[in-house]
Design an enzyme around this catalytic site. Structure first.
Site, PDB file in Angstrom:
ATOM      1  N   CYS A  29     -10.820   3.548  -5.481  1.00  0.00           N
ATOM      2  CA  CYS A  29      -9.958   3.580  -4.306  1.00  0.00           C
ATOM      3  C   CYS A  29     -10.407   4.661  -3.332  1.00  0.00           C
ATOM      4  O   CYS A  29     -10.620   4.405  -2.154  1.00  0.00           O
ATOM      5  CB  CYS A  29      -8.509   3.821  -4.725  1.00  0.00           C
ATOM      6  SG  CYS A  29      -7.368   3.973  -3.330  1.00  0.00           S
ATOM      7  N   GLU A  55      -8.813  -3.419  -7.584  1.00  0.00           N
ATOM      8  CA  GLU A  55      -8.862  -3.260  -6.128  1.00  0.00           C
ATOM      9  C   GLU A  55      -9.056  -4.622  -5.454  1.00  0.00           C
ATOM     10  O   GLU A  55      -8.399  -4.933  -4.456  1.00  0.00           O
ATOM     11  CB  GLU A  55     -10.004  -2.326  -5.724  1.00  0.00           C
ATOM     12  CG  GLU A  55      -9.682  -0.847  -5.836  1.00  0.00           C
ATOM     13  CD  GLU A  55      -8.775  -0.363  -4.697  1.00  0.00           C
ATOM     14  OE1 GLU A  55      -8.373  -1.172  -3.842  1.00  0.00           O
ATOM     15  OE2 GLU A  55      -8.486   0.835  -4.680  1.00  0.00           O
ATOM     16  N   ASP A  86       0.827  -1.205   0.000  1.00  0.00           N
ATOM     17  CA  ASP A  86       0.000   0.000   0.000  1.00  0.00           C
ATOM     18  C   ASP A  86       0.865   1.260   0.000  1.00  0.00           C
ATOM     19  O   ASP A  86       0.498   2.270  -0.596  1.00  0.00           O
ATOM     20  CB  ASP A  86      -0.931  -0.009   1.217  1.00  0.00           C
ATOM     21  CG  ASP A  86      -2.058   0.998   1.096  1.00  0.00           C
ATOM     22  OD1 ASP A  86      -2.632   1.121  -0.016  1.00  0.00           O
ATOM     23  OD2 ASP A  86      -2.383   1.665   2.094  1.00  0.00           O
TER      24      ASP A  86
END
Length: 230
Positions: free
Chosen positions: A137, A211, A47
């Site tokens: 996102c 995602e 991330d």
């Protein structure tokens, strides 16, 4: 907030792909506090790398906008990501992962696929295309955080992921998400979104699938030798 306007249309048209993303097993295990820590640690390191490329995407978005208010809105998101990175490093440190360790981690295929897709959409399309690619996102995490916080299945007491859940259900985060949705609506009206819905929906849904793949990457890392040692 999530059901109206252009964003609501795109979210609805993503159909089961959207549910696969926001109700992914990774997310459900976060809420229950049962997610293996190896999976979360893998997610955290990737991330960080992901956020670096998303900052690049918002810088590209600012360059594609025409007015100062629009550029300010994009720059606010860029600044939020850049400001978040040191906080992310500090959060990783609380899990025993140092910034030098993060820097040594190669990008996972899922990280590359997602971030490069968004950047490619930005380079080949206009500001509306890029905003649409960014929204799963930006707004999806807010929906996930809110769902987890309000779910009777979520365990907060003693949950090692409770602070993560609170972060994405925070009012300050929601304010930023609302600003992004408002910018999407504005740019969509300006650049003929209604006549481009098929193309925009494809971009949004593709980003949504990417995602889900990012969540799955964390789960797949449980048995991977690439996971950082505990």
């Amino acid at each position: 907030m999530f059901d109206t306007g252009l964003y609501g249309q795109l979210r609805q048209q993503a159909g089961s792909d959207w549910l696969d993303y926001v109700e992914h097993s990774f997310v459900q295990q976060l809420g229950a506090g049962t997610l293996p820590q190896a999976a979360f640690r893998r997610y955290l390191t990737q991330d960080y790398l992901f956020l670096v490329h998303f900052a690049r995407a918002y810088a590209l978005l600012a360059s594609k906008l025409r007015t100062l208010p629009e550029m300010r809105a994009a720059s606010a998101s860029l600044n939020a990501i850049v400001s978040e990175l040191p906080l992310h490093v500090a959060y990783c440190a609380s899990w025993g992962i140092t910034e030098p360790e993060i820097a040594l981690q190669p990008e996972a295929a899922e990280t590359m696929n997602y971030t490069r897709y968004v950047l490619d959409i930005g380079h080949s399309g206009d500001a509306l295309d890029l905003l649409v690619a960014l929204m799963p996102c930006v707004a999806g995490y807010a929906e996930i955080g809110l769902n987890l916080l309000n779910s009777p299945l979520t365990v907060m007491e003693g949950n090692p992921y409770a602070s993560w859940i609170r972060n994405y259900a925070d009012e300050g985060y929601f304010a930023g998400v609302q600003a992004s949705i408002d910018l999407l609506e504005h740019i969509g009206n300006q650049r003929g979104a209604e006549k481009r819905m098929a193309e925009l929906s494809e971009i949004f849904t593709t980003a949504t699938r990417l995602e889900s793949a990012f969540w799955q990457m964390g789960l797949n890392a449980i048995d991977s030798a690439a996971v950082l040692p505990a």
